[in-house]
Design a protein around this motif. Sequence first.
Motif, PDB file in Angstrom:
ATOM      1  N   LEU A 297     -95.347  38.217  18.562  1.00  0.00           N
ATOM      2  CA  LEU A 297     -97.050  38.467  18.300  1.00  0.00           C
ATOM      3  C   LEU A 297     -97.334  39.380  17.495  1.00  0.00           C
ATOM      4  N   ALA A 298     -96.644  40.316  17.031  1.00  0.00           N
ATOM      5  CA  ALA A 298     -96.906  41.379  16.370  1.00  0.00           C
ATOM      6  C   ALA A 298     -96.917  41.052  14.861  1.00  0.00           C
ATOM      7  N   ARG A 299     -95.929  39.792  14.407  1.00  0.00           N
ATOM      8  CA  ARG A 299     -95.914  39.357  13.165  1.00  0.00           C
ATOM      9  C   ARG A 299     -97.166  38.314  13.021  1.00  0.00           C
ATOM     10  N   ASN A 300     -97.416  37.722  14.176  1.00  0.00           N
ATOM     11  CA  ASN A 300     -98.458  36.724  13.943  1.00  0.00           C
ATOM     12  C   ASN A 300     -99.155  36.652  15.377  1.00  0.00           C
ATOM     13  N   ALA A 301    -100.072  37.296  15.683  1.00  0.00           N
ATOM     14  CA  ALA A 301    -100.958  37.058  16.806  1.00  0.00           C
ATOM     15  C   ALA A 301    -101.436  35.702  17.053  1.00  0.00           C
ATOM     16  N   ARG A 302    -101.573  34.958  16.063  1.00  0.00           N
ATOM     17  CA  ARG A 302    -102.031  33.437  16.292  1.00  0.00           C
ATOM     18  C   ARG A 302    -100.915  32.589  16.438  1.00  0.00           C
ATOM     19  N   ILE A 303     -99.672  33.042  16.913  1.00  0.00           N
ATOM     20  CA  ILE A 303     -98.778  32.022  17.044  1.00  0.00           C
ATOM     21  C   ILE A 303     -98.760  31.250  18.320  1.00  0.00           C
ATOM     22  N   SER A 304     -98.682  29.935  18.121  1.00  0.00           N
ATOM     23  CA  SER A 304     -98.746  29.093  19.268  1.00  0.00           C
ATOM     24  C   SER A 304     -98.066  29.278  20.609  1.00  0.00           C
ATOM     25  N   LEU A 305     -98.431  28.955  21.602  1.00  0.00           N
ATOM     26  CA  LEU A 305     -97.556  29.241  22.749  1.00  0.00           C
ATOM     27  C   LEU A 305     -96.283  28.669  22.801  1.00  0.00           C
ATOM     28  N   LYS A 306     -96.339  27.189  22.142  1.00  0.00           N
ATOM     29  CA  LYS A 306     -94.884  26.425  22.121  1.00  0.00           C
ATOM     30  C   LYS A 306     -94.062  27.184  21.375  1.00  0.00           C
ATOM     31  N   GLU A 307     -94.611  27.779  19.990  1.00  0.00           N
ATOM     32  CA  GLU A 307     -93.606  28.466  19.027  1.00  0.00           C
ATOM     33  C   GLU A 307     -93.259  29.854  19.858  1.00  0.00           C
ATOM     34  N   LEU A 308     -94.044  30.677  20.422  1.00  0.00           N
ATOM     35  CA  LEU A 308     -93.889  31.783  21.417  1.00  0.00           C
ATOM     36  C   LEU A 308     -92.585  31.389  22.460  1.00  0.00           C
ATOM     37  N   ALA A 309     -92.803  30.480  22.945  1.00  0.00           N
ATOM     38  CA  ALA A 309     -91.808  29.807  23.913  1.00  0.00           C
ATOM     39  C   ALA A 309     -90.334  29.761  23.207  1.00  0.00           C
ATOM     40  N   GLU A 310     -90.515  29.083  22.062  1.00  0.00           N
ATOM     41  CA  GLU A 310     -89.337  29.109  21.317  1.00  0.00           C
ATOM     42  C   GLU A 310     -88.582  30.238  21.056  1.00  0.00           C
ATOM     43  N   VAL A 311     -89.319  31.097  20.530  1.00  0.00           N
ATOM     44  CA  VAL A 311     -88.887  32.402  20.026  1.00  0.00           C
ATOM     45  C   VAL A 311     -88.121  33.218  21.468  1.00  0.00           C
ATOM     46  N   ALA A 312     -88.778  33.024  22.489  1.00  0.00           N
ATOM     47  CA  ALA A 312     -88.299  33.762  23.493  1.00  0.00           C
ATOM     48  C   ALA A 312     -87.273  32.832  24.493  1.00  0.00           C
ATOM     49  N   GLY A 313     -87.052  31.524  23.956  1.00  0.00           N
ATOM     50  CA  GLY A 313     -86.249  30.794  24.912  1.00  0.00           C
ATOM     51  C   GLY A 313     -86.454  30.418  25.946  1.00  0.00           C
TER      52      GLY A 313
END
Length: 154
Positions: free
Chosen positions: A21-37
């Motif tokens: 989120l610090a890198r990109n506050a507009r990241i999609s929830l889907k992408e955030l979920a992938e990053v977090a596993g």
Amino acid sequence: MAIPNASLGLDEIDQRMLEALARNARISLKELAEVAGLSSPSAAERLRRLEERGVISGFTVDIAPEAIGYPLQAIVRIRPLPGQLHVVERIIQETPEFIECDKVTGDDCFIGRLVVRSMGELDGILDKITERAETNTSMIKATPVKRRLPPLSR
């Protein structure tokens, strides 16, 4: 591998989410979920809990002041004259060119960051303050460290 920060209640998954989120506050929830596993619903729940706990207080955009007509930035240390602290604080709050200001301990009471279009504009802003405070101004040449997250793990 990051070590969980138990004092903050941040585990490795929270840390990965915050860093993304610090890198990109507009990241999609889907992408955030992938990053977090995680699944999207699990990531959404984690995000909601981080907000509720006050770890995340908002999502923002980073604007380059020079790109919108503010080529100059300054750091101003401000020491109000006796009895003028609250008046000076109000002047700072009402001056939109102050994009950031901290109330601090030490010789000065405030340290502010200003954006201006010209040295003349800076002088005009400082003139409003110097009637009620002493100031010391430094022009910013470069910002080698932009605002960033504090260390999330030890």
